[in-house]
Motif scaffolding. Structure first.
Motif, PDB file in Angstrom:
ATOM      1  N   VAL A 267      -2.220 -18.048   9.029  1.00  0.00           N
ATOM      2  CA  VAL A 267      -1.884 -19.349   9.979  1.00  0.00           C
ATOM      3  C   VAL A 267      -0.659 -19.845   7.956  1.00  0.00           C
ATOM      4  O   VAL A 267       0.137 -20.271   8.393  1.00  0.00           O
ATOM      5  CB  VAL A 267      -2.858 -20.021   9.696  1.00  0.00           C
ATOM      6  N   LEU A 268      -1.175 -19.503   7.179  1.00  0.00           N
ATOM      7  CA  LEU A 268      -0.050 -20.373   6.365  1.00  0.00           C
ATOM      8  C   LEU A 268       0.752 -19.099   5.680  1.00  0.00           C
ATOM      9  O   LEU A 268       2.090 -19.683   6.428  1.00  0.00           O
ATOM     10  CB  LEU A 268      -0.797 -19.602   4.951  1.00  0.00           C
ATOM     11  N   VAL A 269       0.912 -17.929   6.709  1.00  0.00           N
ATOM     12  CA  VAL A 269       2.528 -17.013   6.324  1.00  0.00           C
ATOM     13  C   VAL A 269       3.013 -17.862   7.606  1.00  0.00           C
ATOM     14  O   VAL A 269       4.240 -17.745   7.271  1.00  0.00           O
ATOM     15  CB  VAL A 269       1.730 -15.887   7.268  1.00  0.00           C
ATOM     16  N   MET A 270       2.692 -18.032   8.831  1.00  0.00           N
ATOM     17  CA  MET A 270       2.993 -18.695  10.169  1.00  0.00           C
ATOM     18  C   MET A 270       4.199 -19.881   9.760  1.00  0.00           C
ATOM     19  O   MET A 270       5.007 -19.588  10.040  1.00  0.00           O
ATOM     20  CB  MET A 270       1.925 -18.362  11.052  1.00  0.00           C
ATOM     21  N   LEU A 271       3.225 -20.798   9.135  1.00  0.00           N
ATOM     22  CA  LEU A 271       3.936 -22.112   8.938  1.00  0.00           C
ATOM     23  C   LEU A 271       5.128 -21.890   7.807  1.00  0.00           C
ATOM     24  O   LEU A 271       6.211 -22.517   7.668  1.00  0.00           O
ATOM     25  CB  LEU A 271       2.661 -23.249   7.824  1.00  0.00           C
ATOM     26  N   LEU A 272       4.707 -20.333   6.633  1.00  0.00           N
ATOM     27  CA  LEU A 272       6.035 -20.631   5.762  1.00  0.00           C
ATOM     28  C   LEU A 272       6.714 -20.114   6.479  1.00  0.00           C
ATOM     29  O   LEU A 272       8.186 -20.344   6.206  1.00  0.00           O
ATOM     30  CB  LEU A 272       5.501 -19.287   4.825  1.00  0.00           C
ATOM     31  N   ASN A 273       6.893 -18.483   7.580  1.00  0.00           N
ATOM     32  CA  ASN A 273       8.173 -18.297   7.774  1.00  0.00           C
ATOM     33  C   ASN A 273       8.868 -19.801   8.462  1.00  0.00           C
ATOM     34  O   ASN A 273       9.740 -19.843   8.694  1.00  0.00           O
ATOM     35  CB  ASN A 273       8.150 -17.495   9.051  1.00  0.00           C
ATOM     36  N   ASP A 274       7.808 -20.652   9.106  1.00  0.00           N
ATOM     37  CA  ASP A 274       8.661 -21.139   9.933  1.00  0.00           C
ATOM     38  C   ASP A 274       9.075 -22.254   8.833  1.00  0.00           C
ATOM     39  O   ASP A 274      10.338 -22.756   9.603  1.00  0.00           O
ATOM     40  CB  ASP A 274       7.419 -22.043  11.116  1.00  0.00           C
TER      41      ASP A 274
END
Length: 279
Positions: A267-274
Motif C-alpha cells: 500500500v505504501l509503495v502505491m501511495l509513494l508512486n502516486d
C-alpha cells in the motif's frame, strides 16, 4: 565522467592523494534519485546536507544554493545521458590540508552518477531475511543521525550479512535498542501501530523515512509513532520494512524464525508512486 568541484572530469583523475574525506572521513554526502530530469525530494536532501555541514563546522560557500546543487547534478546526469532514471551521490569534503586539525573549513565537492533500471518504486517479491548485528553498536549522538563518510559499521555489518547468508542486518545502539538497518531506516507494524525509532536513538534522519511517516497517516486503521523499539519487539511484529530513497521500501520477510506479511508495504509503495506522479 564525474563532477569534481563544478568541473566535469574523467573518473581516472587522481583527486584522493590529499583528500580529507579519503584520509580522515572528513566529509558528508547525500544520495539522490533522478527521474525524468527531476531530483526527487530535492529540498529535503539539500537542507539535510546543509544541516550536516553545519554540524561538523564546514564553511558553506555563498554560491552553494539549492539551485546551484540542482544544476550541478542535472548537468552531469545530462552529460552522462541518464536523465530518465538515475542516482547521484554528492560528497562534500573539507579542503585539502592539515592533519586532524584542518587548515581551514572551506569545502570542495564531488558528484558521481549511475543509471537506474526503473523510474517507479516497486517491491522486491523475493524472500528477504535479516538478523541483528551485534559486533559494534551505534552511538546515541547527533553525528549518528547525519550521513558522514565514516560508515565502517555499515561495511562490517554488510560483510557479516554476506557471510551468514542474510540480506540485511539490523543495527542496535549503545542502549541495545533497534536503530535502523544497514541500508536504511526500519519500520515495524504491530497491530495498528506503525513504529520507527526516533532520531534521538541514533538513526539516520532519512529523507524516505520522512515521506513514509507522512504517507502512512493516510492509511485507514494505522497510527504512526516514533518510539523506542526493543529487539524483543521485532518477533511480535506483523510487518517489518526498510526505507531509503533509492529502493523506496524493502519488506523484511523473515527475522530469525518469524515470517512477516508485506501488505502494508504494498500500500505504501502505491501511495509513494502516486504522490510522485510515477504511476
Amino acid at each position: 565522467m564525474i563532477n569534481f568541484n563544478g568541473t566535469i572530469v574523467s573518473e581516472d583523475a587522481n583527486i584522493l592523494v590529499e583528500n580529507r574525506g579519503f584520509l580522515y572521513g572528513d566529509a558528508v554526502f547525500e544520495t539522490v534519485k533522478i527521474v525524468n530530469g527531476k531530483i526527487l525530494f530535492l529540498e529535503d536532501h539539500y537542507f539535510r546536507l546543509m544541516s550536516s555541514m553545519r554540524v561538523i563546522r564546514m564553511e558553506i560557500p555563498m554560491n552553494f544554493t539549492m539551485e546551484y546543487l540542482e544544476e550541478q547534478i542535472l548537468t552531469l546526469v545530462k552529460n552522462n545521458n541518464i536523465e530518465s532514471s538515475s542516482r547521484a551521490r554528492i560528497t562534500v569534503c573539507r579542503n585539502n590540508g592539515g592533519y586532524y586539525l584542518p587548515q581551514d573549513n572551506t569545502v570542495l565537492f564531488l558528484i558521481k552518477t549511475m543509471p537506474l533500471e526503473n523510474k517507479e518504486y516497486s517491491l522486491n517479491g523475493q524472500e528477504y531475511e535479516v538478523d541483528l548485528y551485534k559486533d559494534f553498536y551505534v552511538a546515541k549522538q547527533l553525528l549518528s543521525s547525519i550521513k558522514t563518510t565514516n560508515r565502517l559499521i555499515n561495511v562490517t555489518g554488510s560483510i557479516y550479512a554476506h557471510e551468514n547468508g542474510l540480506d540485511n542486518c539490523i543495527l542496535l545502539n549503545d542502549s541495545k535498542n533497534v536503530v535502523e538497518a544497514l541500508q536504511g531506516n526500519i519500520f515495524m507494524l504491530i497491530g495498528g501501530r506503525l513504529i520507527t525509532p526516533p532520531v534521538s536513538e541514533g538513526c539516520l534522519n532519512g529523507v524516505m523515512r520522512k515521506q513514509i511517516l507522512e504517507l502512512a497517516k493516510k492509511i485507514e486503521g494505522i497510527e504512526v509513532f516514533e518510539e523506542i523499539i526493543s529487539p524483543f519487539d521485532l518477533q511480535k511484529a506483523d510487518e517489518l520494512f526498510v526505507t531509503n530513497v533509492i529502493k523506496g521500501i524493502q519488506p523484511i520477510t523473515k527475522y530469525r524464525k518469524k515470517e512477516f506479511s508485506v501488505e502494508t508495504s504494498k500500500v505504501l509503495v502505491m501511495l509513494l508512486n502516486d504522490s510522485l506522479g510515477l504511476v
